[in-house]
Write a protein that holds these residues in place. Structure first.
Motif, mmCIF file in Angstrom:
data_model
loop_
_atom_site.group_PDB
_atom_site.id
_atom_site.type_symbol
_atom_site.label_atom_id
_atom_site.label_comp_id
_atom_site.label_asym_id
_atom_site.label_seq_id
_atom_site.Cartn_x
_atom_site.Cartn_y
_atom_site.Cartn_z
ATOM 1 N N VAL A 1 29.096 7.628 19.857
ATOM 2 C CA VAL A 1 29.235 8.840 20.870
ATOM 3 C C VAL A 1 28.444 9.202 19.413
ATOM 4 N N ALA A 2 27.364 8.989 19.611
ATOM 5 C CA ALA A 2 26.520 9.378 17.792
ATOM 6 C C ALA A 2 26.270 10.967 18.093
ATOM 7 N N LEU A 3 27.648 12.254 17.905
ATOM 8 C CA LEU A 3 27.104 13.107 16.321
ATOM 9 C C LEU A 3 25.907 13.089 15.587
ATOM 10 N N ASP A 4 26.552 12.382 14.631
ATOM 11 C CA ASP A 4 25.238 12.333 13.338
ATOM 12 C C ASP A 4 24.697 11.236 13.243
ATOM 13 N N ARG A 5 23.348 11.646 13.620
ATOM 14 C CA ARG A 5 22.862 9.599 14.025
ATOM 15 C C ARG A 5 22.767 9.412 12.571
ATOM 16 N N GLU A 6 22.397 9.579 11.179
ATOM 17 C CA GLU A 6 22.794 9.109 9.894
ATOM 18 C C GLU A 6 24.290 8.875 10.344
ATOM 19 N N ALA A 7 25.433 8.703 10.017
ATOM 20 C CA ALA A 7 26.010 8.075 10.289
ATOM 21 C C ALA A 7 26.114 6.729 11.679
ATOM 22 N N ALA A 8 25.488 7.026 12.463
ATOM 23 C CA ALA A 8 25.997 6.317 13.449
ATOM 24 C C ALA A 8 24.517 5.613 13.322
ATOM 25 N N ARG A 9 24.105 5.509 12.400
ATOM 26 C CA ARG A 9 22.883 4.062 12.107
ATOM 27 C C ARG A 9 23.675 3.190 10.637
ATOM 28 N N ARG A 10 24.276 4.250 10.373
ATOM 29 C CA ARG A 10 25.368 3.149 8.985
ATOM 30 C C ARG A 10 25.586 2.101 10.076
ATOM 31 N N ALA A 11 26.747 3.057 10.650
ATOM 32 C CA ALA A 11 27.964 2.487 11.119
ATOM 33 C C ALA A 11 26.979 1.133 12.280
ATOM 34 N N ARG A 12 25.913 1.550 12.642
ATOM 35 C CA ARG A 12 25.512 0.192 13.861
ATOM 36 C C ARG A 12 24.953 -0.871 12.662
ATOM 37 N N ALA A 13 24.360 -0.151 11.202
ATOM 38 C CA ALA A 13 24.201 -1.745 10.818
ATOM 39 C C ALA A 13 25.569 -2.501 10.121
ATOM 40 N N LEU A 14 26.335 -1.556 10.100
ATOM 41 C CA LEU A 14 28.021 -2.877 9.667
ATOM 42 C C LEU A 14 28.327 -3.739 11.172
ATOM 43 N N LEU A 15 27.957 -3.109 11.895
ATOM 44 C CA LEU A 15 28.426 -3.737 13.167
ATOM 45 C C LEU A 15 27.250 -4.832 13.565
ATOM 46 N N GLU A 16 25.818 -4.984 13.522
ATOM 47 C CA GLU A 16 25.065 -5.859 13.402
ATOM 48 C C GLU A 16 25.771 -7.096 12.441
ATOM 49 N N ARG A 17 25.778 -5.833 11.155
ATOM 50 C CA ARG A 17 25.653 -7.429 10.654
ATOM 51 C C ARG A 17 27.311 -8.690 10.816
ATOM 52 N N ARG A 18 28.120 -7.778 11.415
ATOM 53 C CA ARG A 18 29.546 -8.791 11.704
ATOM 54 C C ARG A 18 28.911 -9.646 13.230
ATOM 55 N N GLN A 19 27.589 -9.493 13.506
ATOM 56 C CA GLN A 19 26.872 -10.329 14.982
ATOM 57 C C GLN A 19 27.666 -9.432 16.295
ATOM 58 N N VAL A 20 28.030 -7.749 15.880
ATOM 59 C CA VAL A 20 27.535 -6.855 17.584
ATOM 60 C C VAL A 20 27.198 -5.714 17.503
ATOM 61 N N LEU A 21 26.023 -6.001 18.406
ATOM 62 C CA LEU A 21 24.808 -5.725 19.080
ATOM 63 C C LEU A 21 25.296 -3.935 19.669
ATOM 64 N N LEU A 22 24.859 -3.180 19.777
ATOM 65 C CA LEU A 22 24.640 -2.026 20.809
ATOM 66 C C LEU A 22 23.937 -1.606 21.187
ATOM 67 N N ALA A 23 23.863 -1.608 23.052
ATOM 68 C CA ALA A 23 23.139 -1.704 23.860
ATOM 69 C C ALA A 23 23.209 -0.109 23.816
ATOM 70 N N ASP A 24 21.638 0.634 23.343
ATOM 71 C CA ASP A 24 21.689 2.136 22.848
ATOM 72 C C ASP A 24 20.888 2.395 24.092
ATOM 73 N N GLU A 25 21.625 3.341 24.703
ATOM 74 C CA GLU A 25 21.512 4.544 26.107
ATOM 75 C C GLU A 25 20.950 5.899 24.742
ATOM 76 N N THR A 26 20.901 6.103 23.809
ATOM 77 C CA THR A 26 20.350 7.315 23.509
ATOM 78 C C THR A 26 18.762 7.134 23.451
ATOM 79 N N GLY A 27 18.545 5.750 22.285
ATOM 80 C CA GLY A 27 16.647 6.398 22.388
ATOM 81 C C GLY A 27 16.528 7.044 20.611
ATOM 82 N N TRP A 28 15.981 6.151 20.308
ATOM 83 C CA TRP A 28 15.078 6.538 18.961
ATOM 84 C C TRP A 28 14.030 7.591 18.977
#
Length: 889
Positions: free
Chosen positions: A295-322
């Motif tokens: 749940v992305a309340l802080d978009r900046e922190a969520a973007r960084r967490a997403r990048a770290l997960l993608e580095r681990r080959q974990v993709l996220l299905a984005d329901e919020t959109g950019w």
């Protein structure tokens, strides 16, 4: 059901909601369930509800038709006309400007607020007349007989009435479509509501034709251990909570049940919070959990967490959109507009050229080559701004080359953009044509976000057509930016067990685990209503939700999230900008309730950042040794000064060829001014080789004319350069007096800006070419030579330069050879020029020659080049850090 055909049923809002609802529906309808319509809040609930129905029935069965209210409305909107938001906004701004009701207030903000109010009122069957509405305003403000409040009432009522009687906006069109659907209902309807609010009017209209079951998910009915603690912490149905903790405290067993499912984590930084989120989610996946929400309340922190997960080959299905405005595709459009707005300011121009979508017919390599050529040309010409001049000059110089084709495309694109006030639709039409001229529209269409950008522009062109409002470029761009800010880009191609979603989208959804990132008091809080019109009091008078309703709904969303998830983690940054950053108020209350039950605080510190792996020992030393073939065969005065000040700097600059590239100067630096002064003095003395042939006043006027001509272009670009020109004008008389006196002393100007080269034979048999340019050479009647070097510095700085290990004058003396009897610096940053002659220039030249003859054979023989510069040498060295002297010391 009652006689009206409408029944309301409350079910506990917890993890068993869908199982209860499935049991109820099968008991009531059995096999006839397929003949019913089931309205659910969002389609994400459909799969969970289908699974619950199959599990309850114990066998396959035909499902009811599942829809959301928005999908039902879409079915019934048909070809009914809808007034698009861009057109409504433009028309309302035109009317506000024409009537001049708001004085100096921003009409765009006021129009946006009025439209938001009109959309919020779309579900209200009838609004009071203007007089009643004005009385409501007065009650909201606590004032009477206010002309301003009467104006507000008329404005709100006029916009609402226009929406009702004219072509409706999207919100009212949806309401009307739902009314039409209700008027033609043929199937029993079950409506599931995730928000505790009165049923809408169109639902009651359904009940006049078919049986309607309104199922209200109600948090207060839940009677689990977790629900009881949440009810104590966040009482349902209450307004703004007090600062005291509700009593009685929950039981310890209930509190333990909640504490086992909820974690509160405070992080020291954004990076620590993002790493904590990524590690937690990766851990859940390794445990086999396959329904996880971030749940992305802080978009900046969520973007960084997403990048770290993608580095681990974990993709996220984005329901919020950019926001579409944050995509690279939108940045291309913005770069085009910004370049036009700044009249070709060099940074904006290069940003546009570097866009991957602005390549025209060039391939990738030709595009990169063209960018490099234009970049270098802009720096050499010191082009700051002036779009027309740049395109004309560059087009002429690069004709027939890839850079010329890119410049031609820019010229065609900018020629299409209107320079006068024009309607929004006309401007967008020209913008699309400009993108075509750049070859950008076709390139954007190949990208998912780019295709959405093009579609949005084409839709805005259609939506804004027919509005006779001429906009300036600035107003049109403001409107366009607002539309881009409202549009969202979603990548729907990713299917993942981890979804990135907003808090409101989690209502009634079941998750294995949830991570809420950015749960501080700023992000985990109801939105505050601001503005001249859409304020709290007005919304209450109109019967619209206010901040109290938003706060209550926030607590209900948090409680539902925890109740429907096996594990929930909330995290936030405890420090922001050096100040304490508290968790959300609701989390503080929850933690306080747990402590009142006898448990320790649930707030824990985030795990420390993982230590970076140790780097292997660096093979490169800060004391390099040159291969004989890499020892330079050319030497300038500045290179020799680098070698003496710091051998490593000489190695980096003159052997490796490193160094900062030149940049365009918005304002002239002292180096650029110095170059101008050198040119002015050279041209003046070439034009007046014998000063005694003219009067001093005439010479001073001629020198001022030279200064004015030299600074004319710089002043045209930046008026502030007048300061330098005026300073030099003021000192022209003093310079002429000094120059005339020098000529009287027997020294006559011989040449200036003289390039010299001398081949020096070294003891090891090699040769070294000494090269340089001497500012000024004078001669006297005896044939003696004097070398002068202009310094745009104060006399004190020049004196210190001469006292230090300076080699420039000696180097020039060695270059010139012959009968050099005088070598001096001339300090020009004084009221009158001050000369600083070197003692015995021939002796200094001989000593320098001996030094050079010793240094370069030693370099070929393997002498190292250590970083041993003193603090003065290191202070402004652009190789500092490359040598790692600060770390190694």
């Amino acid at each position: 059901m009652n006689a009206a055909g409408f029944e309301t049923l409350h079910l506990p809002a917890d993890g068993a909601l869908f199982a209860r609802l499935a049991r109820l529906l099968i008991d009531r309808h059995g096999d006839a369930l397929a003949d019913c319509d089931l309205l659910i809040p969002v389609m994400a609930h459909a799969s969970a509800l289908r699974g619950a129905l199959v599990a309850e029935a114990g066998h396959p069965l035909f499902m009811p038709r599942m829809l959301t209210p928005s999908l039902l409305a879409a079915r019934w909107m048909g070809d009914a006309p809808v007034d698009p938001h861009p057109r409504r906004l433009l028309r309302l701004v035109a009317q506000l400007r024409q009537q001049a009701w708001l004085g100096d207030a921003d009409p765009w903000s006021a129009a946006q607020e009025l439209l938001e109010l009109a959309d919020a009122l779309a579900a209200v069957p009838a609004l009071p007349d203007e007089d009643a509405l004005q009385q409501g305003f007065e009650r909201a403000h606590g004032l009477t007989d206010s002309a301003a409040l009467s104006l507000e009432a008329r404005l709100v009522h006029a916009v609402w009435h226009s929406d009702c009687t004219g072509t409706p906006g999207h919100a009212r069109a949806v309401t009307q479509a739902l009314m039409r659907a209700a008027g033609a209902a043929r199937r029993p309807l079950i409506h599931l509501s995730a928000v505790e609010e009165p049923p809408p009017a169109w639902l009651e209209l359904h009940a006049a034709r078919v049986p309607v079951l309104h199922v209200q998910a109600t948090r207060a009915l839940a009677d689990t251990s977790v629900a009881r603690v949440l009810q104590v912490a966040w009482p349902s149905g209450s307004a703004l909570f007090s600062v005291t903790v509700p009593t009685p405290a929950p039981s310890r067993d209930d509190a333990l049940a909640l504490a086992s499912r909820v974690r509160l984590i405070g992080a020291q930084s954004l990076e620590q919070e993002a790493q904590c989120a990524a590690s937690c989610i990766a851990g859940w996946l390794s445990e086999g959990r396959r329904n996880i929400a971030l749940v992305a309340l802080d978009r900046e922190a969520a973007r960084r967490a997403r990048a770290l997960l993608e580095r681990r080959q974990v993709l996220l299905a984005d329901e919020t959109g950019w926001k579409l405005s944050t995509t690279r595709a939108a940045a291309t459009v913005d770069a085009l507009l910004q370049c036009l707005a700044s009249d070709g300011y060099h940074r904006d121009l290069l940003d546009l050229l570097r866009s991957p979508h602005v390549a025209g017919t060039l391939d990738r390599d030709a595009h990169a080559q063209a960018i490099a050529v234009i970049d270098d040309w802009v720096v050499r010409r010191n082009h700051v701004d002036g779009l027309h001049a740049l395109l004309t000059d560059a087009g002429r110089e690069f004709a027939g080359r890839p850079a010329g084709r890119l410049i031609d495309a820019l010229s065609q694109a900018f020629a299409l953009m209107p320079t006068h006030n024009a309607p929004a639709s006309f401007r967008i039409e020209r913008l699309l044509a400009a993108l075509d001229a750049l070859g950008a529209r076709a390139a954007l269409a190949l990208d998912a976000a780019g295709a959405q950008v093009v579609n949005l522009l084409e839709q805005l062109r259609a939506d804004s057509s027919g509005v006779a409002l001429d906009l300036s470029f600035a107003d049109w761009r403001k409107w366009l930016n607002g539309e881009f800010e409202q549009a969202l880009f979603r990548d729907s191609a990713i299917d993942s067990p981890v979804v990135l979603t907003p808090l409101t989208a989690t209502r009634l959804r079941r998750f294995d685990a949830v991570y809420v990132i950015g749960a501080d008091s700023r992000h985990l809080a109801p939105a505050r209503l601001r503005g001249a019109l859409g304020h709290e009091g007005l919304r209450r008078e109109l019967g619209l939700p206010d901040s109290q309703v938003a706060a209550r709904q926030l607590r209900d969303d948090l409680a539902g999230l925890i109740a429907c998830s096996d594990e929930t983690v909330f995290s936030w940054q405890t420090q922001r900008n050096g100040e304490a950053n508290l968790p959300g108020v609701d989390l503080q209350r929850l933690d306080l309730v747990l402590q009142r039950a006898g448990l320790p605080s649930a707030i824990r510190a985030a795990p420390a950042l993982a230590d970076l792996p140790a780097l292997p020992a660096l093979a490169v030393s800060s004391t390099p040794v040159l291969d004989p073939g890499r020892v330079p065969s050319r030497l300038t005065a500045s290179a020799l000064a680098d070698l003496i000040a710091c051998p490593y700097r000489y190695y980096a600059r003159h052997v490796l060829g490193l160094g900062a590239g030149d940049e365009v100067e918005d304002a002239m630096g002292k180096g650029s001014v110095g170059e101008l002064v050198h040119r002015v003095l050279h041209d003046f003395h070439v034009a007046h080789p014998r000063l005694g042939d003219a009067a001093p006043l005439a010479l001073a006027d001629a020198l001022r004319a030279q200064i004015a001509a030299a600074f004319d272009g710089a002043i045209a670009r930046n008026f502030q350069e007048h300061a330098w020109a005026d300073r030099l004008h003021d000192r022209a008389d003093a310079y002429i007096a000094w120059a005339v006196q020098r000529e009287t002393d027997g020294w006559l100007f011989d040449s200036g800006e003289a390039r010299r080269a001398r081949l020096l034979d070294l003891p090891d048999g090699a040769a070294l070419s000494l090269e340089g340019r001497i500012d000024r050479i004078d001669r006297n009647a005896e044939g003696d030579v004097a070398l002068l070097d202009y310094k745009l510095r104060s006399a004190e700085r020049v004196r210190k330069t001469l006292q230090a290990d300076d080699v420039q004058l000696a180097f020039y003396t060695l270059l010139e050879g012959g009968a050099v009897s005088e070598a001096a610096y001339l300090a020009l940053e004084e009221e009158a020029p001050v000369a600083f002659p070197q003692d015995d220039p021939p002796a200094a030249a001989r000593a320098l020659q001996a030094l050079v003859s010793e240094l370069f054979p030693a370099l070929r023989d393997g002498a190292c080049l250590p970083a041993h510069g003193d603090e003065a040498a290191c202070r402004h060295c652009d190789m500092r850090g490359l040598c790692r002297k600060d770390w190694l010391s």
